[in-house]
Enzyme design. Sequence first.
Site, mmCIF file in Angstrom:
data_model
loop_
_atom_site.group_PDB
_atom_site.id
_atom_site.type_symbol
_atom_site.label_atom_id
_atom_site.label_comp_id
_atom_site.label_asym_id
_atom_site.label_seq_id
_atom_site.Cartn_x
_atom_site.Cartn_y
_atom_site.Cartn_z
ATOM 1 N N SER A 20 40.176 58.762 19.035
ATOM 2 C CA SER A 20 38.906 58.508 18.361
ATOM 3 C C SER A 20 38.535 59.690 17.486
ATOM 4 C CB SER A 20 37.823 58.303 19.429
ATOM 5 O OG SER A 20 36.542 58.369 18.853
ATOM 6 N N TYR A 63 33.307 61.175 27.629
ATOM 7 C CA TYR A 63 34.193 60.196 26.979
ATOM 8 C C TYR A 63 35.093 60.890 25.963
ATOM 9 C CZ TYR A 63 35.721 56.863 23.439
ATOM 10 O OH TYR A 63 36.475 56.170 22.534
ATOM 11 N N LEU A 97 39.963 43.575 33.093
ATOM 12 C CA LEU A 97 38.778 42.789 32.704
ATOM 13 C C LEU A 97 37.473 43.486 33.093
ATOM 14 C CD1 LEU A 97 39.978 39.104 33.501
ATOM 15 C CD2 LEU A 97 40.190 40.390 31.368
ATOM 16 N N GLY A 130 23.142 64.154 20.204
ATOM 17 C CA GLY A 130 24.609 64.168 20.142
ATOM 18 C C GLY A 130 25.161 63.595 18.858
ATOM 19 N N LYS A 136 39.450 61.670 25.649
ATOM 20 C CA LYS A 136 40.364 61.452 24.515
ATOM 21 C C LYS A 136 41.101 62.746 24.167
ATOM 22 C CE LYS A 136 39.528 57.087 23.832
ATOM 23 N NZ LYS A 136 40.524 56.123 24.294
ATOM 24 N N ASN A 181 26.444 50.544 20.034
ATOM 25 C CA ASN A 181 26.917 50.778 18.673
ATOM 26 C C ASN A 181 26.107 49.965 17.662
ATOM 27 O OD1 ASN A 181 29.937 50.951 20.340
ATOM 28 N ND2 ASN A 181 29.182 52.681 19.180
ATOM 29 N N LEU A 182 26.174 50.426 16.425
ATOM 30 C CA LEU A 182 25.289 49.896 15.386
ATOM 31 C C LEU A 182 25.528 48.416 15.056
ATOM 32 C CD1 LEU A 182 23.113 50.425 13.267
ATOM 33 C CD2 LEU A 182 24.901 51.342 11.758
HETATM 34 P P1 NAD Z 1 37.028 47.422 25.003
HETATM 35 O O1 NAD Z 1 36.203 47.910 26.135
HETATM 36 O O2 NAD Z 1 36.628 46.166 24.318
HETATM 37 O O3 NAD Z 1 38.567 47.283 25.467
HETATM 38 C C1 NAD Z 1 39.136 48.117 26.431
HETATM 39 C C2 NAD Z 1 39.792 47.225 27.455
HETATM 40 O O4 NAD Z 1 40.412 48.034 28.469
HETATM 41 C C3 NAD Z 1 38.814 46.310 28.175
HETATM 42 O O5 NAD Z 1 39.272 44.969 28.087
HETATM 43 C C4 NAD Z 1 38.814 46.801 29.630
HETATM 44 O O6 NAD Z 1 38.617 45.742 30.550
HETATM 45 C C5 NAD Z 1 40.190 47.431 29.736
HETATM 46 N N1 NAD Z 1 40.308 48.502 30.738
HETATM 47 C C6 NAD Z 1 39.503 49.582 30.903
HETATM 48 N N2 NAD Z 1 39.965 50.347 31.914
HETATM 49 C C7 NAD Z 1 41.082 49.738 32.398
HETATM 50 C C8 NAD Z 1 41.994 50.024 33.444
HETATM 51 N N3 NAD Z 1 41.845 51.106 34.224
HETATM 52 N N4 NAD Z 1 43.026 49.188 33.665
HETATM 53 C C9 NAD Z 1 43.185 48.070 32.889
HETATM 54 N N5 NAD Z 1 42.347 47.741 31.898
HETATM 55 C C10 NAD Z 1 41.304 48.568 31.646
HETATM 56 O O7 NAD Z 1 37.122 48.631 23.945
HETATM 57 P P2 NAD Z 1 37.698 48.632 22.477
HETATM 58 O O8 NAD Z 1 36.558 48.825 21.549
HETATM 59 O O9 NAD Z 1 38.620 47.505 22.292
HETATM 60 O O10 NAD Z 1 38.495 50.011 22.513
HETATM 61 C C11 NAD Z 1 39.877 50.067 22.768
HETATM 62 C C12 NAD Z 1 40.301 51.524 22.825
HETATM 63 O O11 NAD Z 1 39.973 52.149 21.588
HETATM 64 C C13 NAD Z 1 39.592 52.344 23.905
HETATM 65 O O12 NAD Z 1 40.522 53.255 24.455
HETATM 66 C C14 NAD Z 1 38.518 53.074 23.135
HETATM 67 O O13 NAD Z 1 38.157 54.289 23.761
HETATM 68 C C15 NAD Z 1 39.205 53.318 21.815
HETATM 69 N N6 NAD Z 1 38.265 53.493 20.709
HETATM 70 C C16 NAD Z 1 37.356 52.511 20.441
HETATM 71 C C17 NAD Z 1 36.441 52.695 19.395
HETATM 72 C C18 NAD Z 1 35.422 51.640 19.071
HETATM 73 O O14 NAD Z 1 34.495 51.928 18.305
HETATM 74 N N7 NAD Z 1 35.506 50.429 19.596
HETATM 75 C C19 NAD Z 1 36.464 53.867 18.633
HETATM 76 C C20 NAD Z 1 37.426 54.840 18.935
HETATM 77 C C21 NAD Z 1 38.327 54.638 19.963
HETATM 78 C C1 UD1 Z 2 29.719 56.336 18.766
HETATM 79 C C2 UD1 Z 2 30.065 57.415 19.763
HETATM 80 C C3 UD1 Z 2 31.511 57.836 19.562
HETATM 81 C C4 UD1 Z 2 32.436 56.621 19.701
HETATM 82 C C5 UD1 Z 2 31.981 55.545 18.698
HETATM 83 C C6 UD1 Z 2 32.764 54.278 18.862
HETATM 84 C C7 UD1 Z 2 27.972 58.588 20.227
HETATM 85 C C8 UD1 Z 2 27.208 59.869 20.076
HETATM 86 N N1 UD1 Z 2 29.146 58.534 19.594
HETATM 87 O O1 UD1 Z 2 29.946 56.853 17.457
HETATM 88 O O2 UD1 Z 2 31.874 58.793 20.520
HETATM 89 O O3 UD1 Z 2 33.775 56.982 19.421
HETATM 90 O O4 UD1 Z 2 30.595 55.241 18.924
HETATM 91 O O5 UD1 Z 2 32.528 53.691 20.106
HETATM 92 O O6 UD1 Z 2 27.532 57.683 20.906
HETATM 93 N N2 UD1 Z 2 22.697 53.855 15.089
HETATM 94 C C9 UD1 Z 2 21.387 53.482 14.914
HETATM 95 N N3 UD1 Z 2 20.861 52.561 15.769
HETATM 96 C C10 UD1 Z 2 21.572 51.992 16.772
HETATM 97 C C11 UD1 Z 2 22.933 52.371 16.946
HETATM 98 C C12 UD1 Z 2 23.455 53.312 16.089
HETATM 99 O O7 UD1 Z 2 20.697 53.972 14.016
HETATM 100 O O8 UD1 Z 2 21.025 51.168 17.527
HETATM 101 C C13 UD1 Z 2 23.282 54.827 14.150
HETATM 102 C C14 UD1 Z 2 23.791 56.098 14.802
HETATM 103 O O9 UD1 Z 2 22.773 57.042 14.910
HETATM 104 C C15 UD1 Z 2 24.923 56.501 13.849
HETATM 105 C C16 UD1 Z 2 25.452 55.152 13.315
HETATM 106 O O10 UD1 Z 2 24.409 54.211 13.549
HETATM 107 O O11 UD1 Z 2 24.396 57.235 12.781
HETATM 108 C C17 UD1 Z 2 26.714 54.677 14.005
HETATM 109 O O12 UD1 Z 2 26.477 54.665 15.413
HETATM 110 P P1 UD1 Z 2 27.536 54.068 16.458
HETATM 111 O O13 UD1 Z 2 27.907 52.699 16.063
HETATM 112 O O14 UD1 Z 2 26.967 54.266 17.828
HETATM 113 O O15 UD1 Z 2 28.818 54.983 16.241
HETATM 114 P P2 UD1 Z 2 28.958 56.584 16.300
HETATM 115 O O16 UD1 Z 2 27.703 57.246 16.615
HETATM 116 O O17 UD1 Z 2 29.652 56.990 15.054
#
Ligand code: NAD
Ligand code: UD1
Length: 343
Positions: A124, A148, A33, A293, A152, A198-199
């Site tokens: 990812s 991060y 959590l 980045g 991965k 994130n966006l």
């Molecule tokens: P999230 O943070 O909502 O869920 C991750 C969960 O893992 C959380 O509930 C957190 O409490 C739990 N957690 C973290 N470290 C822990 C530990 N050491 N022991 C037990 N629980 C732990 O994130 P999400 O968006 O659901 O992402 C899930 C997975 O997908 C992550 O590994 C993330 O890196 C990967 N991922 C997410 C995205 C995205 O955009 N959301 C994109 C690519 C990859």
């Molecule tokens: C980001 C992470 C990536 C991660 C993914 C999911 C970075 C550099 N990359 O990807 O490693 O796997 O999130 O968690 O952080 N944007 C705006 N305004 C905002 C937020 C985002 O314009 O307030 C734009 C960004 O510049 C990008 C797009 O929206 O062009 C998507 O952004 P985001 O949702 O953060 O995802 P990624 O950058 O693709």
Amino acid sequence: MSILVTGGAGYIGSHAAVELLKTGYDIVIVDNLSNSNFESINRVKELTGKEFPFYKCDLLDRDELNTIFENHNFEAVMHFAGLKAVGESVEIPLMYYHNNITGTINLCDLMAKHDVKKLVFSSSATVYGHPDSVPIDESFPLSATNPYGRTKLMIEDILRDLYISDSTWRIALLRYFNPIGAHESGRIGENPNGIPNNLMPYITQVAIGKREKLSVFGNDYETHDGTGVRDFIHVIDLVKGHLKALKFLDKNKGIETFNLGTGTGYSVMDLINAFSTINSKAIPYQFVDRRPGDIAICYANPTKAEKVLGWRAEKDLNEMCKDSWKWQTDNPNGYEQKVLVQS
Ligand code: NAD
Ligand code: UD1
């Protein structure tokens, strides 16, 4: 037999939990959590009408995790647990390496000890670094630009080494593109802590009036409208890909990598416009400098997942925008309960 879902209280894990339960699997959730709320567990139970064990346990606590393995008979693990904020990973890299890598090593070590050798791992698209071209397929060169992303990449390498050392493992590395959206009920969704990175969560918080306006990071990219292009995928499509991967592992040994994306890129402005239109909600925004980045364009070639897993994303951008907005409007404070103050 049940599926262990690590990180199952989080955004993607909670949606996967619903899909697994709906499909008839038994599950056990382990989550510390650290980035989620116990309420999501209640909501998963409410949505499915099913009970399952939940352990507030850290993957770094090997002894406690071992006890959970001793008390259950797992057939596979879906491993979502991990820290995921790119900026934070630059500030506190050791915590990211320790949590994500040591946590995964503990998990795999106990899986081997208890002879549970089927693993679906959340990787990812960030592992493609700055790709030379799009669409990106699984054979593209890998690199990372922040801690991060390196966790991965390192975990992918560790899992490949694990398979080389013991070919009875069955591992799916799922490379997610940009998951957005929420369960259509509006009961579970993404619950970011503080200011969203994130966006989509930023857009929904502007729409509901929590934030004044969206900063669009850069309008001078070489894209159709100058803003960044991404492969947004509905979280429900994404988790359905996990169930297909699980079925694939039932039949196949080895380690396989799959892109989970739609194969279509939409720009930041496309997303803003789709959200505003479908939800009749204007999103105030301003153009600001590029975010360091960031890459210009990123979208998947999802052909391998379609051919090998029989999976393809089905939900369109409008559904993603509609479901994200329903989650936000039904839960303006996420899973946090409103505190009523009486005067
Ligand atoms: P999230 O943070 O909502 O869920 C991750 C969960 O893992 C959380 O509930 C957190 O409490 C739990 N957690 C973290 N470290 C822990 C530990 N050491 N022991 C037990 N629980 C732990 O994130 P999400 O968006 O659901 O992402 C899930 C997975 O997908 C992550 O590994 C993330 O890196 C990967 N991922 C997410 C995205 C995205 O955009 N959301 C994109 C690519 C990859
Ligand atoms: C980001 C992470 C990536 C991660 C993914 C999911 C970075 C550099 N990359 O990807 O490693 O796997 O999130 O968690 O952080 N944007 C705006 N305004 C905002 C937020 C985002 O314009 O307030 C734009 C960004 O510049 C990008 C797009 O929206 O062009 C998507 O952004 P985001 O949702 O953060 O995802 P990624 O950058 O693709």
